[in-house]
Design a protein around this motif. Structure first.
Motif, short mmCIF file in Angstrom:
data_model
loop_
_atom_site.label_atom_id
_atom_site.label_comp_id
_atom_site.label_asym_id
_atom_site.label_seq_id
_atom_site.Cartn_x
_atom_site.Cartn_y
_atom_site.Cartn_z
N VAL A 113 5.84 -0.76 9.32
CA VAL A 113 6.81 -0.04 8.49
C VAL A 113 6.15 1.18 7.88
CG1 VAL A 113 8.36 -0.18 6.51
CG2 VAL A 113 7.98 -2.21 7.94
N CYS A 114 6.83 2.31 7.94
CA CYS A 114 6.39 3.55 7.33
C CYS A 114 7.38 3.96 6.24
CB CYS A 114 6.30 4.66 8.39
SG CYS A 114 6.12 6.34 7.74
N VAL A 115 6.87 4.20 5.04
CA VAL A 115 7.67 4.82 3.97
C VAL A 115 7.07 6.19 3.75
CG1 VAL A 115 8.46 4.67 1.58
CG2 VAL A 115 8.19 2.57 2.94
N GLY A 116 7.75 7.21 4.26
CA GLY A 116 7.21 8.56 4.28
C GLY A 116 7.30 9.27 2.94
N GLY A 117 6.56 10.36 2.86
CA GLY A 117 6.55 11.14 1.64
C GLY A 117 6.67 12.63 1.91
N VAL A 118 5.56 13.27 2.31
CA VAL A 118 5.57 14.72 2.52
C VAL A 118 6.32 15.06 3.80
CG1 VAL A 118 3.38 14.93 1.28
CG2 VAL A 118 3.37 14.78 3.77
N GLY A 119 6.47 16.36 4.07
CA GLY A 119 7.34 16.82 5.14
C GLY A 119 6.99 16.32 6.53
N GLU A 137 9.70 0.58 12.17
CA GLU A 137 10.68 0.85 11.14
C GLU A 137 10.14 1.96 10.26
OE1 GLU A 137 12.74 -1.46 7.29
OE2 GLU A 137 11.73 -2.61 8.87
N SER A 138 10.94 2.98 9.99
CA SER A 138 10.47 4.08 9.15
C SER A 138 11.59 4.53 8.21
CB SER A 138 9.99 5.26 9.99
OG SER A 138 11.04 5.79 10.77
N HIS A 139 11.17 5.00 7.04
CA HIS A 139 12.13 5.40 6.01
C HIS A 139 11.69 6.73 5.41
CE1 HIS A 139 14.02 1.37 5.90
NE2 HIS A 139 12.79 0.95 6.18
N PHE A 175 2.75 1.04 5.62
CA PHE A 175 2.10 2.32 5.34
C PHE A 175 2.99 3.12 4.40
CE2 PHE A 175 2.27 6.87 6.41
CZ PHE A 175 1.03 7.25 5.91
N LEU A 176 2.37 3.68 3.35
CA LEU A 176 3.12 4.50 2.40
C LEU A 176 2.36 5.77 2.12
CD1 LEU A 176 5.14 3.05 -0.53
CD2 LEU A 176 3.92 5.19 -0.83
N ASN A 177 2.99 6.90 2.42
CA ASN A 177 2.41 8.22 2.14
C ASN A 177 2.97 8.72 0.82
OD1 ASN A 177 3.19 11.47 2.64
ND2 ASN A 177 1.06 10.91 2.98
#
Length: 267
Positions: A113-119, A137-139, A175-177
């Motif tokens: 799972v990815c929880v994105g942050g920057v562009g 899975e990504s958000h 993973f969380l950016n």
């Protein structure tokens, strides 16, 4: 890591753009107590980033090249792709046969799972879809992005929702950016205005903001069972040092980053 992978959940948090010197100062001053309790003797490990900006650094980290200790020598890695002649793959290294760690963990039965942050994680174009596309899975939502004063709280809420809906028997790689440190960050410094601009002080205030909420994230992951967490920066950034502003440059404040890893015991 061969004893950890398969038995523990894995958490990777990148504090995007966080400088080592700022992180070290705040830990020493007691200004980031929730993070500091997971640092050996309350001290960050000083390391060199694998890249000078987000995309390059994360591509390297997802290939197993986490930030490297600053001391000279060959430093064995936690994770590595199977590669003939690798001098930093050791007996304790978890070796995967896929092109990247994310798919390697998926092959080992993890839900990724990815929880994105920057562009570079916003999935709004081809380039912003490459890194989140590695995950099952990504958000990403605008509330997670750099202009949001409450970005980390929104990211943590997303992670909590993902965790609550996951089969407890399924291992998780989360993973969380974290975008809060990245410019613009002036709004995290009390009394600052847009005209004040981003400064080293507002960068520090952004880290304090993250620290106030990171306990929720660690508790959510720890609530599933034993976990192994890595918290680091992908690169630093300049605030006028030697005339430089920003990153994607070869300056010491860009290349030198904080790092730590630790176990989260089952709650």
């Amino acid at each position: 890591m061969n004893q950890v992978v398969g038995s523990h959940d894995l958490l990777l948090i990148t504090l995007d753009t966080l400088r080592y010197d700022v992180a070290a100062e705040l830990a020493a001053a007691g200004r980031i107590p929730h993070l500091a309790r997971h640092l050996p003797d309350g001290v960050w490990d000083e390391r060199h980033a694998p890249g000078s900006f987000t995309y390059a650094s994360h591509q390297a980290m997802f290939a197993g090249f986490l930030p490297t200790p600053v001391a000279p020598g060959r430093h064995r890695r936690l994770f590595a792709a199977r590669f003939a002649g690798s001098e930093t793959t050791a007996g304790g290294t978890y070796v995967f046969d896929t092109p990247d760690l994310v798919s390697g963990l998926a092959a080992a039965g993890y839900h990724t799972v990815c929880v994105g942050g920057v562009g570079f994680f916003n999935k709004q174009g081809a380039l912003g879809s490459v890194l989140p596309g590695l995950f099952q899975e990504s958000h990403w939502e605008p509330e997670f992005g750099v202009p949001s004063p409450t970005s980390f709280e929104a990211q943590v809420a997303c992670a909590e929702k993902v965790i609550s809906g996951l089969d407890p028997e399924r291992r998780l790689f989360l993973f969380l950016n974290v975008s809060a440190l990245h410019q613009p960050n002036w709004f995290h410094l009390p009394g600052a205005t847009r005209d004040s601009g981003d400064t080293r002080a507002s960068h520090a205030a952004a880290l304090e903001y993250v620290d106030r909420h990171i306990g929720r994230l660690l508790a959510a992951v720890g609530g599933r069972g034993p976990a192994f967490a890595i918290v680091c920066s992908d690169h630093g950034t300049a605030y006028g040092e030697d005339g430089h502003t920003g990153h994607r440059i070869g300056h010491e404040v860009v290349w030198t980053v904080p790092y730590t890893h630790f176990f989260l015991e089952a709650r």
